[in-house]
Enzyme design. Structure first.
Site, PDB file in Angstrom:
ATOM      1  N   LYS A  67       0.856  -1.192   0.000  1.00 41.39           N
ATOM      2  CA  LYS A  67       0.000   0.000   0.000  1.00 41.39           C
ATOM      3  C   LYS A  67       0.889   1.238   0.000  1.00 41.39           C
ATOM      4  O   LYS A  67       1.787   1.363   0.849  1.00 41.39           O
ATOM      5  CB  LYS A  67      -0.829  -0.030   1.284  1.00 41.39           C
ATOM      6  CG  LYS A  67      -2.246   0.470   1.137  1.00 41.39           C
ATOM      7  CD  LYS A  67      -2.946   0.200   2.459  1.00 41.39           C
ATOM      8  CE  LYS A  67      -4.313   0.804   2.479  1.00 41.39           C
ATOM      9  NZ  LYS A  67      -4.879   0.769   3.824  1.00 41.39           N
TER      10      LYS A  67
HETATM   11  C1  E4P Z   1      -8.267   1.140   4.227  1.00 44.42           C
HETATM   12  O1  E4P Z   1      -7.514   0.782   3.358  1.00 44.42           O
HETATM   13  C2  E4P Z   1      -8.227   2.471   4.822  1.00 44.42           C
HETATM   14  O2  E4P Z   1      -6.988   2.720   5.390  1.00 44.42           O
HETATM   15  C3  E4P Z   1      -9.349   2.620   5.821  1.00 44.42           C
HETATM   16  O3  E4P Z   1     -10.548   2.144   5.238  1.00 44.42           O
HETATM   17  C4  E4P Z   1      -9.521   4.034   6.337  1.00 44.42           C
HETATM   18  O4  E4P Z   1     -10.676   4.103   7.108  1.00 44.42           O
HETATM   19  P1  E4P Z   1     -10.981   5.311   8.107  1.00 44.42           P
HETATM   20  O5  E4P Z   1     -11.147   6.568   7.300  1.00 44.42           O
HETATM   21  O6  E4P Z   1     -12.248   4.933   8.802  1.00 44.42           O
HETATM   22  O7  E4P Z   1      -9.792   5.407   9.019  1.00 44.42           O
END
Ligand code: E4P
Length: 217
Positions: free
Chosen positions: A83
């Site tokens: 990522k």
């Molecule tokens: C997933 O890849 C993201 O990091 C995550 O869904 C972020 O979610 P949040 O905005 O609730 O922290």
């Protein structure tokens, strides 16, 4: 629509995986902090539990360092998706790692133009953050819709991974729009089964069944 589970809590992942509701997992530095686990250790454990992609996020900000971190994370298992953030350094990292055959999830995407750049850099997944857009009074679902149109217009095979899902309606709307994947916290996925009329109906059936005095087993 594929379901990725947005957590680094292995027990929660195992539960949903057993139910066939876990096509992959996403983590981020905040979720690693919440789990209290070592990133390399917990990522390896999760990657061994689920068959689908497991996203592990780099934390360097410069491309060369991101590439080195990404290569290390990718070595953990074949199903790791590295990522990277949607910055020019992240896009450069995406291009290099994708060309090496590593799955890349470009994260922190908040616009269709950013998603277009990620697709051109060879991203396997683009992660638009719906909830965080809603938090600042923008419409996260509009962005998903725009990305769907752009990717379909040009035949990009980057998968739209709807992230920052905060409600069951987000999940349903992403499926209606045609997001390829959603990543949601375990609690949201579990809540998708809830309906007050299901509970009420079951209660009535159970009461009537008791009155029959019958048994199936
Ligand atoms: C997933 O890849 C993201 O990091 C995550 O869904 C972020 O979610 P949040 O905005 O609730 O922290």
């Amino acid at each position: 629509m594929k379901f990725f589970v947005d957590t680094a809590e292995v027990d929660e992942i195992a539960q949903l995986n057993d139910l066939g509701m876990c096509d992959g997992v996403t983590t981020n530095p905040s979720l690693i902090l919440k789990s209290g686990r070592d990133i390399l250790e917990v990522t390896k454990e999760i990657a061994g539990m689920v068959a689908g992609p497991v996203s592990a996020e780099v934390v360097a900000l410069k491309a060369d360092d991101m590439i080195a971190e990404g290569r290390k994370l990718a070595k953990i298992a074949d199903n790791i998706a590295v990522k990277v953030p949607l910055t020019w350094d992240g896009l450069k990292t995406c291009k290099v790692l994708s060309e090496e055959g590593t799955m890349v999830n470009v994260t922190l995407c908040f616009s269709a133009n950013q998603a277009l750049l990620a697709a051109k850099a060879g991203a396997t997944f683009i992660s638009p953050f719906i909830g965080r857009l809603d938090d600042i009074n923008l419409d996260g679902l509009d962005v998903i819709e725009e990305i769907r149109t752009i990717y379909d217009n040009y035949g990009f095979d980057t998968q739209i991974l709807a992230a920052s899902i905060r409600s069951v309606n987000h999940a349903k709307d992403c499926a209606m729009i045609g997001a390829d994947v959603m990543t949601a916290p375990p609690a949201i996925i579990k809540k998708m089964a809830d309906h007050v009329l299901t509970d009420k109906g079951l209660d009535a059936f159970m009461k009537d069944w008791a009155k029959t005095g019958q048994k199936i087993l």
